[in-house]
Design an enzyme around this catalytic site. Sequence first.
Site, short mmCIF file in Angstrom:
data_model
loop_
_atom_site.label_atom_id
_atom_site.label_comp_id
_atom_site.label_asym_id
_atom_site.label_seq_id
_atom_site.Cartn_x
_atom_site.Cartn_y
_atom_site.Cartn_z
N ASN A 94 8.22 11.01 2.92
CA ASN A 94 7.10 10.36 2.27
C ASN A 94 5.34 10.92 2.95
O ASN A 94 5.31 11.59 3.23
CB ASN A 94 6.84 8.69 2.65
CG ASN A 94 7.82 7.98 2.64
OD1 ASN A 94 8.86 8.04 1.22
ND2 ASN A 94 7.94 6.95 3.35
N ASP A 124 2.29 9.24 2.33
CA ASP A 124 1.56 8.24 2.51
C ASP A 124 0.52 8.42 3.30
O ASP A 124 -0.27 7.82 3.94
CB ASP A 124 1.41 7.06 1.68
CG ASP A 124 3.18 7.06 2.65
OD1 ASP A 124 2.54 6.82 4.39
OD2 ASP A 124 3.95 6.21 2.51
N HIS A 131 7.65 16.84 2.42
CA HIS A 131 7.19 16.41 1.67
C HIS A 131 6.15 16.81 1.92
O HIS A 131 4.68 16.53 0.56
CB HIS A 131 7.41 15.72 0.40
CG HIS A 131 9.09 15.51 0.06
ND1 HIS A 131 9.52 14.03 -0.69
CD2 HIS A 131 10.09 16.57 -0.05
CE1 HIS A 131 11.16 14.63 -0.42
NE2 HIS A 131 11.35 16.08 -0.27
N THR A 165 15.35 4.66 1.07
CA THR A 165 15.71 5.96 0.21
C THR A 165 16.66 6.28 -0.45
O THR A 165 17.58 5.24 -0.20
CB THR A 165 15.88 6.54 1.50
OG1 THR A 165 15.53 8.47 0.54
CG2 THR A 165 16.91 6.56 2.59
N ASN A 172 18.39 -0.76 1.67
CA ASN A 172 17.68 0.34 0.60
C ASN A 172 17.98 -1.37 -0.38
O ASN A 172 18.89 -1.19 -0.29
CB ASN A 172 18.25 1.02 0.33
CG ASN A 172 17.50 1.94 -0.84
OD1 ASN A 172 16.56 2.05 -0.91
ND2 ASN A 172 17.58 2.39 -2.16
#
Length: 405
Positions: A205, A207, A224, A313, A337
Amino acid sequence: MHVEIIYLMAEAPVLLSAVVCQYKQCGQDTAGEDRTEVRTFEPEQTGLKETKALVNWHASGDATFHRRCWVELTEKCKRTEDGVSAEEIKMIKEAKKTAEYFDCDERVKSEAKRVSQMIMTSSHCIAFTGAGISTSAGIGDFRGKTGKWTEKDRAKATGKPTKSKGKRPKGNKGVIFENLRPTYTHEALCKLLQMGLLRYVISQNTDGLHRLSGIPRDSISELHGNSFHEKCEKCGARYERPYRVKSRMENVVPKKCKNCRINHRTGRKCERKGCDGYLMNTIINFGDDLEDEPMDRASEHAQKNDLVLCLGTSLTVSPANELVEEGKKPVRMLICNRQPTDFDPMCYKINSETKSQVGSRVFGDCDHLMREVMKCILPQDALQEWEDGREDRMEEYNKQRESVD
C-alpha cells in the site's frame, strides 16, 4: 431489500447487514450464512427482461446471494435446458469475475481462535498487506467487485457509459489522503508489533496508514512507496511529510522516469547542506523497479518467518507476492481476502507430522477477522482499554496530518 442494523458492543460499534438473497428461487435472509456479493452489467445495458430473469438484479447490476445459491445459479448457466436467457448468462459470466465471498460470523470466530493460537505460538510472525485493509478507511481496491481494474474491464466490455445513479468508484480520484485514518486492522497490527507477537510488516500500500498507525520505519517495508514520503534523487535523503506528496509542474524542472515515463519530481529540493538535489515521490508505478533496501529487508524477514498474515491482498503482484513462500517449511499462512487467490491451497495443506491443517483461509473483511483475533489475544480488560483508546489515537493522527480542504 437491504436493512442496516447497528449493534453497540462493548469494544466498538459494529455495522452488520441483513440482506435477502436475490436468487428468485430463494429470497431468504442471508444472515448467519456464507454469502456472495457480485456486480455485473446493468440489466438495462443487456436488455434483460425482469420477467425472464432468475435474479432480482439491482439497477446498478449488484446482487447478493447465499453462497450455495450462487453456486446453483452458476451451474444453471452451464445447462441451456434450464432456460436461462442469453442476456442473463452474459451478466452472470461477468459477475463471476467480480464475486466477493464472505464467511459466516460463526466460521470467522472459529478461525480467529485458530489464528490467534498460531500468532501466539509463532517465533517470527510477519504481515503482508494489500489494498483490502484500507477499504474501510475510504481507499478503493483493484480487483474487488467495485475495484479500479474491474470497473475499467466492465466499461471496455460494454462500450457504454454507466447509466445507474448509484455511485461507482473511479480508483482513488477525489480521495483526500490527508483525511484518511488507520482502520481496526492497521491498529491491530501495530498493537501486535508492540506486544512482540508480530515482527515485521510488508505492505504493497502507498496510503501511509501503517506509518500513521505507529509502526516504526524499521519495522515495515513499503514496497510500492509511501504517498507522504519523498527522497532526494541526488543524495538519497528521505523526508516524511504531513501532506501527500505530489508533483507540482509549475515549480519543477520535469524529468520523466525512464521506466514508467512519469515525472516523479515534486518541486521541492533537498534540505541537506550542499546538496540542492531535486526531491521525488517514492511511488512505484507500473514499469518501475522496486527499491533495493525495502525489498532486501522484506526478503530477510520473509525467510525467517514461520507464520505470514496475508491481509486484504489478492497476492497477484510480482515479485512482492513471491515473498510469502520464502518462510520456514511447511509454510504457515493466513489469507483473509474477499476473493480467491492462487495461494489459497497452501492454507489447507496438512502437516504430515501433526496431521493438522497448516494455515487458515478466511473470506471476508480484515477488520471483522482482526476484531475477533484481538478478542482472543488480549484479556477483556486490556482489550477494552486499548479499543477505548482509539479516540485519543485519532487526536494524535490528526496532529500528524495537515488537512487540505
